[in-house]
Design an enzyme around this catalytic site. Structure first.
Site, PDB file in Angstrom:
ATOM      1  N   SER A 105       0.854  -1.183   0.000  1.00 57.91           N
ATOM      2  CA  SER A 105       0.000   0.000   0.000  1.00 57.91           C
ATOM      3  C   SER A 105       0.887   1.228   0.000  1.00 57.91           C
ATOM      4  CB  SER A 105      -0.897   0.041   1.252  1.00 57.91           C
ATOM      5  OG  SER A 105      -1.765  -1.061   1.309  1.00 57.91           O
ATOM      6  N   SER A 121      -3.345  -3.487  -3.595  1.00 54.27           N
ATOM      7  CA  SER A 121      -2.661  -2.349  -2.983  1.00 54.27           C
ATOM      8  C   SER A 121      -3.676  -1.330  -2.485  1.00 54.27           C
ATOM      9  CB  SER A 121      -1.722  -1.692  -4.002  1.00 54.27           C
ATOM     10  OG  SER A 121      -1.012  -0.623  -3.427  1.00 54.27           O
ATOM     11  N   ASP A 153      -4.185   2.360  -1.781  1.00 59.45           N
ATOM     12  CA  ASP A 153      -3.542   3.626  -2.145  1.00 59.45           C
ATOM     13  C   ASP A 153      -4.469   4.775  -1.762  1.00 59.45           C
ATOM     14  OD1 ASP A 153      -1.676   1.891  -3.276  1.00 59.45           O
ATOM     15  OD2 ASP A 153      -2.602   1.998  -5.250  1.00 59.45           O
TER      16      ASP A 153
END
Length: 436
Positions: free
Chosen positions: A317, A355, A357
């Site tokens: 992340s 991920s 973000d």
């Protein structure tokens, strides 16, 4: 035979304004104590908390670790690698925006096999405080989720209200509730009428998964650790790399963590400052770009532990926090956060499925009152047609902050002997030089 690696070392960051007089970098924003058994933990400032023998042991251990690595760490600009067209601020940090402070508590304890709930510990918390009394003098804010495999608490209220009224905290995934408790406890101590005659709060806590190096089940960041980071938050140079929330983070197959950068616009374009702080825990080695050069593909193949443990599940992340003194409202700041995603992409990230973000931006230019005395109040507002330089500055500062996280991080050995190497700076300079 390869030498047994120490879990970490502190290397003095090279800054133009700071003499490099020692190999140990300890600040009151990263308070640590030694318990005599090789364990480091947050606490009072080092000079006040450590007995002489413990301080000597710490210095000896740090010096030995630094000698073992054979290199100091430098920010990407100090390597002769220039990102973008605009000049950085004096510190090239988020703290170039006046009034913004940053604090870290870094927890490093134990080594060897993982004992869930006990250690080894490679984690921490990082806090960003927009201004001294942000509860009564709120700042305009906006947020954007590029990929939502993760959490940033409090963003619903930011989207609804258009402002931010408390510090932003970064930590590991499973520590979010305890860190939120720490922020709440700190706020109640500072504003004792919260929840009684005053409003309640929904703190902003953003997370990344540091489980490759850290005993993440242990949730070792306590309320006291959070409050220490908040109490010791300061302006000036920001420690980067394997500190605070970045202690156990891995980015592009290298040791990642905290990075920061800023841009100062010329007076003809408003003279505003944009500062960015990231917690970089994203990307695969082959994706890494440095000023357009495919460094990740040109670098050697990474060891398996530098990549996700379970491909498709744990892909890291990144948390991006943007500060500016430009007079922007919540809508415009949300637009700014989307440009930070372009800076992320310039380092090679594609926002992978696994991920998380998350991007948040705030402006210190205006004061949004806690309880306005009058039905209306005045704010200065920048016209949208003048936003382009701020967009570019955000892209550039985000890109450079991520690269600073990589170049300032040091090699860390975590649970089960998992070792994640820091990027080799000489090799980085060579590869970028060849690619130009």
């Amino acid at each position: 035979m390869e030498k047994k690696s120490r879990p970490f070392h502190w290397a003095q960051p090279s800054r133009p304004s700071i003499p490099r007089s020692t190999s140990v970098f300890l600040t009151e924003a990263v308070p640590m104590t030694c318990d005599g058994f090789g364990s480091f933990r947050s606490g009072p400032p080092l000079h006040a908390a450590l007995p002489a023998f413990c301080l000597l042991a710490l210095l000896a251990g740090v010096t030995a670790a630094a000698a073992e690595s054979g290199e100091g760490r430098h920010r990407v600009r100090e390597l002769g690698i220039t990102v973008g067209q605009y000049d950085p601020g004096p510190l090239n940090a988020i703290t170039d925006v006046a009034g913004v402070t940053v604090g870290h508590t870094t927890l490093i304890r134990g080594e060897g096999p993982l004992k869930p709930g006990e250690g080894p510990v490679r984690t921490g918390v990082t806090v960003v405080i927009p201004r001294g009394d942000v509860w009564h003098n709120k700042v305009a804010a906006g947020a954007f989720v590029l990929n939502g495999t993760g959490e940033m608490t409090g963003v619903s209220w930011i989207a609804e209200s258009g402002f931010l009224e408390y510090p932003v905290a970064l930590t590991n995934t499973l520590n979010v509730p305890r860190v939120a408790n720490g922020v709440i406890s700190w706020m109640i101590r500072k504003y004792p009428e919260i929840g009684i005659s005053d409003d309640t709060l929904t703190p902003v806590v953003a997370e990344c998964d540091d489980g490759r190096l850290n005993d993440i089940q242990g949730r070792h960041v306590s309320e006291q650790d959070v409050m220490a980071a908040l109490d010791n938050a300061a302006g000036g140079p920001v420690p980067e790399g394997a500190v605070g929330a970045g202690t156990g983070m891995v980015s592009y197959g290298f040791k990642g963590g905290i990075g920061t950068a800023s841009r100062s616009l010329p007076s003809g374009e408003g003279g505003y400052t944009v500062g960015v702080l990231v917690n970089a825990n994203h990307g695969r080695r082959s994706e890494l770009l440095v000023t357009g050069v495919p460094v990740g593909r040109l670098y050697e193949v990474p060891p398996p532990l530098a990549q996700p443990v379970h491909p498709g599940l744990s892909e890291g992340s990144i948390i991006i926090v943007i500060a500016t003194d430009a007079p922007l409202d919540g809508r415009q700041l949300t637009r700014l956060t989307k440009r930070a995603a372009l800076g992320l992409a310039r380092t090679g990230s594609t926002g992978r499925h696994g991920s998380g973000d998350f991007i948040l931006a705030f402006s210190t230019a205006n004061v949004i009152p806690h309880y306005p005395k009058e039905p209306t109040y005045s704010l200065t507002h920048l016209a949208d047609t003048y936003l382009n330089p701020l967009f570019t500055a955000t892209v550039e500062a985000t890109e450079e902050a991520i690269l600073n996280a990589l170049t300032m991080a040091t090699t860390v050995v975590g649970r089960d002997g998992h070792r994640v190497e820091a990027i080799d700076l000489d090799r980085l300079k060579t590869l970028v030089g060849r690619g130009r």
